[in-house]
Write an enzyme that holds these catalytic residues in place. Sequence first.
Site, PDB file in Angstrom:
ATOM      1  N   GLU A   1       6.075 -56.510  43.212  1.00 28.75           N
ATOM      2  CA  GLU A   1       5.643 -57.986  43.046  1.00 28.75           C
ATOM      3  C   GLU A   1       5.643 -58.994  44.096  1.00 28.75           C
ATOM      4  O   GLU A   1       6.838 -59.428  44.654  1.00 28.75           O
ATOM      5  CB  GLU A   1       6.681 -58.372  41.969  1.00 28.75           C
TER       6      GLU A   1
ATOM      7  N   CYS B   1       7.061 -67.351  41.872  1.00 29.08           N
ATOM      8  CA  CYS B   1       6.034 -66.795  42.345  1.00 29.08           C
ATOM      9  C   CYS B   1       4.622 -67.224  41.553  1.00 29.08           C
ATOM     10  O   CYS B   1       3.599 -67.331  42.130  1.00 29.08           O
ATOM     11  CB  CYS B   1       6.130 -65.254  42.198  1.00 29.08           C
TER      12      CYS B   1
HETATM   13  P1  NAD Z   1      10.731 -62.045  51.778  1.00 30.12           P
HETATM   14  O1  NAD Z   1       9.749 -60.860  51.784  1.00 30.12           O
HETATM   15  O2  NAD Z   1      11.158 -62.725  52.966  1.00 30.12           O
HETATM   16  O3  NAD Z   1      12.326 -61.206  51.419  1.00 30.12           O
HETATM   17  C1  NAD Z   1      12.540 -60.451  50.140  1.00 30.12           C
HETATM   18  C2  NAD Z   1      13.429 -59.723  50.097  1.00 30.12           C
HETATM   19  O4  NAD Z   1      13.173 -58.692  51.172  1.00 30.12           O
HETATM   20  C3  NAD Z   1      14.897 -60.056  50.795  1.00 30.12           C
HETATM   21  O5  NAD Z   1      16.019 -59.217  50.086  1.00 30.12           O
HETATM   22  C4  NAD Z   1      14.818 -59.286  52.481  1.00 30.12           C
HETATM   23  O6  NAD Z   1      15.947 -59.381  52.921  1.00 30.12           O
HETATM   24  C5  NAD Z   1      14.173 -58.119  52.108  1.00 30.12           C
HETATM   25  N1  NAD Z   1      13.491 -57.604  53.181  1.00 30.12           N
HETATM   26  C6  NAD Z   1      12.864 -58.408  54.159  1.00 30.12           C
HETATM   27  N2  NAD Z   1      12.162 -57.513  55.101  1.00 30.12           N
HETATM   28  C7  NAD Z   1      12.509 -56.262  54.595  1.00 30.12           C
HETATM   29  C8  NAD Z   1      12.195 -54.892  54.921  1.00 30.12           C
HETATM   30  N3  NAD Z   1      11.239 -54.648  56.319  1.00 30.12           N
HETATM   31  N4  NAD Z   1      12.352 -54.013  54.253  1.00 30.12           N
HETATM   32  C9  NAD Z   1      13.000 -54.057  53.224  1.00 30.12           C
HETATM   33  N5  NAD Z   1      13.540 -55.332  52.683  1.00 30.12           N
HETATM   34  C10 NAD Z   1      13.112 -56.417  53.436  1.00 30.12           C
HETATM   35  O7  NAD Z   1      10.618 -62.831  50.480  1.00 30.12           O
HETATM   36  P2  NAD Z   1      11.401 -64.218  49.965  1.00 30.12           P
HETATM   37  O8  NAD Z   1      11.113 -65.238  51.063  1.00 30.12           O
HETATM   38  O9  NAD Z   1      12.809 -63.887  50.001  1.00 30.12           O
HETATM   39  O10 NAD Z   1      10.697 -64.599  48.842  1.00 30.12           O
HETATM   40  C11 NAD Z   1       9.539 -65.512  48.592  1.00 30.12           C
HETATM   41  C12 NAD Z   1       8.162 -64.661  48.352  1.00 30.12           C
HETATM   42  O11 NAD Z   1       8.720 -63.778  47.188  1.00 30.12           O
HETATM   43  C13 NAD Z   1       7.109 -65.503  48.140  1.00 30.12           C
HETATM   44  O12 NAD Z   1       5.989 -65.030  48.593  1.00 30.12           O
HETATM   45  C14 NAD Z   1       6.940 -65.285  46.449  1.00 30.12           C
HETATM   46  O13 NAD Z   1       5.663 -65.567  45.963  1.00 30.12           O
HETATM   47  C15 NAD Z   1       7.384 -63.893  46.236  1.00 30.12           C
HETATM   48  N6  NAD Z   1       7.615 -63.740  44.869  1.00 30.12           N
HETATM   49  C16 NAD Z   1       7.000 -62.863  44.025  1.00 30.12           C
HETATM   50  C17 NAD Z   1       7.331 -62.638  42.806  1.00 30.12           C
HETATM   51  C18 NAD Z   1       6.671 -61.741  41.805  1.00 30.12           C
HETATM   52  O14 NAD Z   1       6.879 -61.556  40.846  1.00 30.12           O
HETATM   53  N7  NAD Z   1       5.316 -61.475  42.437  1.00 30.12           N
HETATM   54  C19 NAD Z   1       8.674 -63.327  42.232  1.00 30.12           C
HETATM   55  C20 NAD Z   1       9.208 -63.930  43.235  1.00 30.12           C
HETATM   56  C21 NAD Z   1       9.114 -64.149  44.406  1.00 30.12           C
END
Ligand code: NAD
Length: 473
Positions: free
Chosen positions: A246, A280
Amino acid sequence: MKHYNLTINGETKDHHDYFDVINPATAEPFARSAKADAADVNRAVAAASNAFASWSTTPMAERSNLLHQVAALVEQHMPELMELIVQETGKPLNGLNGVGAGMEVGGAAAWIHVNADVTLPVEVIQDNDDARVEVHRKALGVVASITPWNWPLLIAAWHLTPALLAGNTVVIKPSPFTPITTARFVELANTVLPPGVLNLISGGPELGATLVEHPDVAKIVFTGSTTTGKHIMRSAATDLKRLTLELGGNDAGIVLDDVDPKAVAARLVSACFHNNGQTCAALKRLYVPSGIYHQLAQEMADLAAKLIVGNGLAQGVDLGPVQNERQLQIVMDLAESARQDGGHFLCGGERIDSKGYFYRPTIVTGLSNGHRLVDEEPFGPIVPIIEYQDLEQAIAMANDNPCGLGASVWSTDTARALAVATRLHSGSVWINEHGAVQPDAPFGGVKQSGFGVEFGHHGLAEFSAIQTVKIMK
Ligand code: NAD
């Protein structure tokens, strides 16, 4: 300062290492989270693997019953969990259009209750004199859940309810910006779930990478940015782990020319700015026909300028701060590029003088596709309103983006709106609404917003594998 710990194999113990968690309203630490390392990942995955044999053969009705008990614990601890959500995310207790910590905690309980009652019945494909063919759904094993910072508790509930109900065990890693409420929630859930069924480790991107690379993880459910989703997909290829991704959204809304600007302005402002744009499926680009463009943009700007921005613990606040400094910088960079591209700021466009990460709700006109503020997801309180001449052009511009999470069409003529809506490339489309998800309707993205859906029976099926059984007569 209070310390929050990992939960592994049913035990929540003190750790040798901790990190500060910042309250974005003050830019000061308010709590400390245990900092897991690779050895903790191994222990958590081992605990989940050991618990799988017994949990996956526990009758589904019993797993459902335990999940209802988990939801009841969330309800009983609502004030505590709401305060933690406000402190770590910055969102208000109630907030614009009721979108705040109350909705997050109440929504988490409601989502668990509704989704705990979904079933995976055996499907009969054939039953005649020759043979009976049945399709069974079986649990996968250990599920790794990785969550973002915008709706930490709600998204945790979205991930773990179907995963556990289907018979999998879970290791969850929340965002390092917002690990506290999830840690407390997992600790509470472990008072009713058997040891090892639900484990929590806490740390940054490296820890997430270590977890998703672990060979004993069968499936990854990830909510976060598209960039991280691509990293995870690459790493999952090693063992062909199953994925639900997602990812980011840059949702378009198209207003049709029959709309009365005064009648829709408030709903549009709420669709754009609830949770400070950090949802999101918030409305992130709005396309408006020339005839009502200036009037609608001004109506929306007048309302947005009146929104009360402040510390989410204070009463009457509509919007809190941006959740973290890095995201605030992204918002400020996009505002600066909009200025350089000749954008006209109808309201906002600046930080609020405070130590916290506050930014004024901002509406920009005069831009179009090809400008960064339109093409990129700001994930904060800044929205471009784009003028269009004819509807075909608007549909083409709405679809001209790598993301495809949600979209909306606004009109008094439902049939006309529906004809436009079904031409939009998005996993969800709303008519006269934007971003409203519900626990029994599937939700997910297309294009680079990811794949797989959550909620209801479609969502539950994602946490299972099909086993086809043929019984010869
Ligand atoms: P992010 O991708 O920076 O981080 C999300 C999570 O992934 C965190 O827990 C982080 O520590 C972890 N992470 C980072 N690198 C990783 C890796 N290489 N392997 C495994 N885990 C890793 O995102 P964010 O800044 O926390 O969230 C914002 C983004 O999330 C926005 O783009 C938003 O649109 C999206 N989002 C999407 C939905 C949806 O349902 N589609 C819902 C909420 C947020």
